[in-house]
Design an enzyme around this catalytic site. Structure first.
Site, PDB file in Angstrom:
ATOM      1  N   ASN A 176      10.600   0.381   4.393  1.00 24.55           N
ATOM      2  CA  ASN A 176       9.310   1.146   4.478  1.00 24.55           C
ATOM      3  C   ASN A 176       8.153   0.905   5.506  1.00 24.55           C
ATOM      4  O   ASN A 176       7.510   1.768   5.734  1.00 24.55           O
ATOM      5  CB  ASN A 176       8.970   1.345   3.120  1.00 24.55           C
ATOM      6  CG  ASN A 176       7.850   1.881   2.795  1.00 24.55           C
ATOM      7  OD1 ASN A 176       7.468   3.126   2.882  1.00 24.55           O
ATOM      8  ND2 ASN A 176       6.552   1.115   2.776  1.00 24.55           N
ATOM      9  N   ASN A 194       6.215 -10.785   8.721  1.00 20.15           N
ATOM     10  CA  ASN A 194       5.923  -9.697   9.991  1.00 20.15           C
ATOM     11  C   ASN A 194       7.492  -9.095  10.381  1.00 20.15           C
ATOM     12  O   ASN A 194       8.204  -9.945  10.858  1.00 20.15           O
ATOM     13  CB  ASN A 194       5.176 -10.081  11.148  1.00 20.15           C
ATOM     14  CG  ASN A 194       5.020  -9.194  12.262  1.00 20.15           C
ATOM     15  OD1 ASN A 194       5.573  -8.225  12.090  1.00 20.15           O
ATOM     16  ND2 ASN A 194       4.184  -9.340  13.161  1.00 20.15           N
ATOM     17  N   ILE A 242       1.946  12.690   3.462  1.00 20.71           N
ATOM     18  CA  ILE A 242       1.818  12.031   2.239  1.00 20.71           C
ATOM     19  C   ILE A 242       0.421  11.312   2.346  1.00 20.71           C
ATOM     20  O   ILE A 242       0.210  10.776   3.186  1.00 20.71           O
ATOM     21  CB  ILE A 242       2.842  11.186   2.094  1.00 20.71           C
ATOM     22  CG1 ILE A 242       4.331  11.666   2.004  1.00 20.71           C
ATOM     23  CG2 ILE A 242       2.715  10.482   0.415  1.00 20.71           C
ATOM     24  CD1 ILE A 242       4.817  12.692   1.391  1.00 20.71           C
ATOM     25  N   TYR A 289       5.887   7.140  17.983  1.00 21.00           N
ATOM     26  CA  TYR A 289       6.230   7.099  16.453  1.00 21.00           C
ATOM     27  C   TYR A 289       7.579   8.029  16.282  1.00 21.00           C
ATOM     28  O   TYR A 289       8.327   7.641  15.771  1.00 21.00           O
ATOM     29  CB  TYR A 289       4.935   7.627  15.710  1.00 21.00           C
ATOM     30  CG  TYR A 289       5.128   7.820  14.220  1.00 21.00           C
ATOM     31  CD1 TYR A 289       5.214   6.449  13.526  1.00 21.00           C
ATOM     32  CD2 TYR A 289       5.561   8.965  13.583  1.00 21.00           C
ATOM     33  CE1 TYR A 289       5.222   6.666  12.079  1.00 21.00           C
ATOM     34  CE2 TYR A 289       5.611   9.001  12.156  1.00 21.00           C
ATOM     35  CZ  TYR A 289       5.285   7.889  11.518  1.00 21.00           C
ATOM     36  OH  TYR A 289       5.531   7.937  10.080  1.00 21.00           O
ATOM     37  N   ARG A 315       0.805  -1.270  -0.114  1.00 21.05           N
ATOM     38  CA  ARG A 315      -0.139  -0.113  -0.007  1.00 21.05           C
ATOM     39  C   ARG A 315       0.902   1.252  -0.149  1.00 21.05           C
ATOM     40  O   ARG A 315       2.160   1.189   0.175  1.00 21.05           O
ATOM     41  CB  ARG A 315      -1.027   0.204   1.267  1.00 21.05           C
ATOM     42  CG  ARG A 315      -1.818  -1.167   1.278  1.00 21.05           C
ATOM     43  CD  ARG A 315      -2.884  -1.053   2.443  1.00 21.05           C
ATOM     44  NE  ARG A 315      -2.201  -1.421   3.720  1.00 21.05           N
ATOM     45  CZ  ARG A 315      -2.051  -0.537   4.982  1.00 21.05           C
ATOM     46  NH1 ARG A 315      -2.380   0.793   4.875  1.00 21.05           N
ATOM     47  NH2 ARG A 315      -1.597  -1.101   5.951  1.00 21.05           N
TER      48      ARG A 315
HETATM   49  P1  NAP Z   1       0.497   2.676   4.997  1.00 24.16           P
HETATM   50  O1  NAP Z   1      -0.245   3.004   3.675  1.00 24.16           O
HETATM   51  O2  NAP Z   1      -0.364   2.674   6.195  1.00 24.16           O
HETATM   52  O3  NAP Z   1       1.326   1.273   4.633  1.00 24.16           O
HETATM   53  C1  NAP Z   1       1.943   0.625   5.780  1.00 24.16           C
HETATM   54  C2  NAP Z   1       2.722  -0.340   5.198  1.00 24.16           C
HETATM   55  O4  NAP Z   1       3.434  -1.165   6.302  1.00 24.16           O
HETATM   56  C3  NAP Z   1       1.703  -1.644   4.416  1.00 24.16           C
HETATM   57  O5  NAP Z   1       2.267  -2.243   3.385  1.00 24.16           O
HETATM   58  C4  NAP Z   1       1.855  -2.718   5.558  1.00 24.16           C
HETATM   59  O6  NAP Z   1       1.707  -3.878   5.179  1.00 24.16           O
HETATM   60  C5  NAP Z   1       3.244  -2.521   6.093  1.00 24.16           C
HETATM   61  N1  NAP Z   1       3.262  -3.063   7.608  1.00 24.16           N
HETATM   62  C6  NAP Z   1       2.673  -2.534   8.616  1.00 24.16           C
HETATM   63  N2  NAP Z   1       2.781  -3.499   9.706  1.00 24.16           N
HETATM   64  C7  NAP Z   1       3.959  -4.281   9.365  1.00 24.16           C
HETATM   65  C8  NAP Z   1       4.468  -5.574   9.761  1.00 24.16           C
HETATM   66  N3  NAP Z   1       4.370  -5.588  11.274  1.00 24.16           N
HETATM   67  N4  NAP Z   1       5.254  -6.100   9.296  1.00 24.16           N
HETATM   68  C9  NAP Z   1       5.438  -5.714   7.890  1.00 24.16           C
HETATM   69  N5  NAP Z   1       4.934  -4.815   7.250  1.00 24.16           N
HETATM   70  C10 NAP Z   1       4.110  -4.187   7.952  1.00 24.16           C
HETATM   71  O7  NAP Z   1       1.631   3.854   5.234  1.00 24.16           O
HETATM   72  P2  NAP Z   1       2.329   4.728   4.399  1.00 24.16           P
HETATM   73  O8  NAP Z   1       1.830   6.140   4.570  1.00 24.16           O
HETATM   74  O9  NAP Z   1       2.567   4.251   3.034  1.00 24.16           O
HETATM   75  O10 NAP Z   1       4.021   4.707   5.272  1.00 24.16           O
HETATM   76  C11 NAP Z   1       4.941   4.195   4.753  1.00 24.16           C
HETATM   77  C12 NAP Z   1       6.319   4.469   5.560  1.00 24.16           C
HETATM   78  O11 NAP Z   1       6.288   6.070   5.224  1.00 24.16           O
HETATM   79  C13 NAP Z   1       6.028   4.248   7.025  1.00 24.16           C
HETATM   80  O12 NAP Z   1       7.576   3.855   7.555  1.00 24.16           O
HETATM   81  C14 NAP Z   1       5.730   5.608   7.586  1.00 24.16           C
HETATM   82  O13 NAP Z   1       6.124   5.724   8.926  1.00 24.16           O
HETATM   83  C15 NAP Z   1       6.366   6.577   6.720  1.00 24.16           C
HETATM   84  N6  NAP Z   1       5.706   7.871   6.561  1.00 24.16           N
HETATM   85  C16 NAP Z   1       4.675   8.251   6.187  1.00 24.16           C
HETATM   86  C17 NAP Z   1       4.211   9.465   5.989  1.00 24.16           C
HETATM   87  C18 NAP Z   1       2.679   9.791   5.315  1.00 24.16           C
HETATM   88  O14 NAP Z   1       2.270  10.604   5.494  1.00 24.16           O
HETATM   89  N7  NAP Z   1       2.057   8.719   5.046  1.00 24.16           N
HETATM   90  C19 NAP Z   1       4.837  10.477   6.441  1.00 24.16           C
HETATM   91  C20 NAP Z   1       6.104  10.015   7.188  1.00 24.16           C
HETATM   92  C21 NAP Z   1       6.603   8.904   6.970  1.00 24.16           C
HETATM   93  P3  NAP Z   1       0.024  -4.678   4.862  1.00 24.16           P
HETATM   94  O15 NAP Z   1      -0.834  -3.718   4.421  1.00 24.16           O
HETATM   95  O16 NAP Z   1       0.425  -5.888   4.022  1.00 24.16           O
HETATM   96  O17 NAP Z   1      -0.083  -5.106   6.543  1.00 24.16           O
END
Ligand code: NAP
Length: 250
Positions: free
Chosen positions: A92, A65, A190, A157, A17
């Protein structure tokens, strides 16, 4: 596109995702063989693999995981067996839970630190012997703007994401002599499930705080990761690259 058996291999954790999905697509289009890792979103991850293949790319699916070191070790060894090596590791996977500090349970703290921080230690520890043997490799860790600014209701976080910076800078020093680079990409806000699913979604306020006056798209982060993975970034290590529309500078 070079999707031959000589193409570089990239593992993208949490590629089912959001940002990870965009990174997997971008690297797939750029000719890397991509491991689309997921934890729970099997169908979504399968569709990403199919889409990369439909565009002529090469991709494999892997479930783990990342909070469990045994599962991470198994994943790294599996990829090496499948494709003979790994060139790029993109850490990621991440979770965020809105909580005031006094309301965070021990279990929530441990889970958040395990998924956002311990996982990166596990993947790096598992891949480093392989990278050292090859004398090449790229590690790209996804932190967050929150690591530098803090974020109310996200102290756990922000703690994990700022620890990721210290870990990455240290690793860049350890691995530089082996030709291995370690960099961080820190996204701002994002548009993914991580922020759109929050009850406390303040989109208009966030846009007005952002100098570039828009929220980021997953592709904005994917472009930065692809650059750090590329040959053009071979002399860059220990960088924290902001992808945040100007929310944090310097
Ligand atoms: P997201 O849409 O919630 O997706 C999170 C991803 O992490 C999913 O693919 C999920 O896999 C995977 N995941 C969650 N728990 C896991 C586990 N225990 N083991 C393996 N995989 C796991 O998040 P995102 O917004 O794309 O964020 C991606 C990264 O960017 C993260 O590190 C987040 O902290 C960072 N980030 C995001 C933002 C933002 O605004 N979105 C800002 C700063 C940093 P499944 O769906 O298959 O469970």
């Amino acid at each position: 596109m070079n999707n031959s058996n000589n193409a570089k291999v990239a593992i993208v954790t949490g590629a089912s995702r959001g940002i990870g999905k965009a990174i997997a697509f971008k690297l797939g289009r750029e000719g890397y063989r991509v491991v689309v890792h997921y934890k729970s979103s099997e169908k979504a991850a399968e569709e990403i693999v199919e889409s990369i293949r439909a565009e002529g790319g090469t991709a494999l699916l892997y479930q783990a995981n990342v909070a469990h070191s045994g599962e991470v070790n198994a994943m790294i060894q599996w990829v090496i067996r499948q494709w003979g090596g790994i060139d790029i590791l993109v850490n990621n996977s991440g979770i965020m839970i809105d909580r005031w500090v006094e309301d965070i349970s021990d279990e929530e703290w441990d889970e958040l630190i395990a998924v956002n921080l311990n996982s990166v230690f596990y993947t790096c520890r598992a891949v480093i012997p392989h990278f050292k043997q090859k004398q090449v490799g790229r590690i790209i860790n996804i932190s967050s703007q929150a690591a530098l600014t803090g974020s109310a209701q996200h102290a756990h976080y922000a703690a994990a994401k700022s620890a990721l910076l210290g870990f990455s800078y240290s690793l860049a020093k350890e691995l530089g002599p082996y030709g291995i680079t370690v960099n961080v990409v820190s996204p701002g806000r994002i548009v993914t499930d991580m922020i759109t699913s929050r009850e406390n979604n303040r989109t208009d306020e966030w846009i007005s705080q952002t100098p570039l006056r828009r929220l980021g798209q997953p592709e904005d982060v994917a472009d930065a990761v692809a650059f750090l993975a590329s040959d053009q970034a071979s002399y860059i290590t220990g960088l924290n690259m902001h992808v945040n529309g100007g929310l944090v500078m310097g």
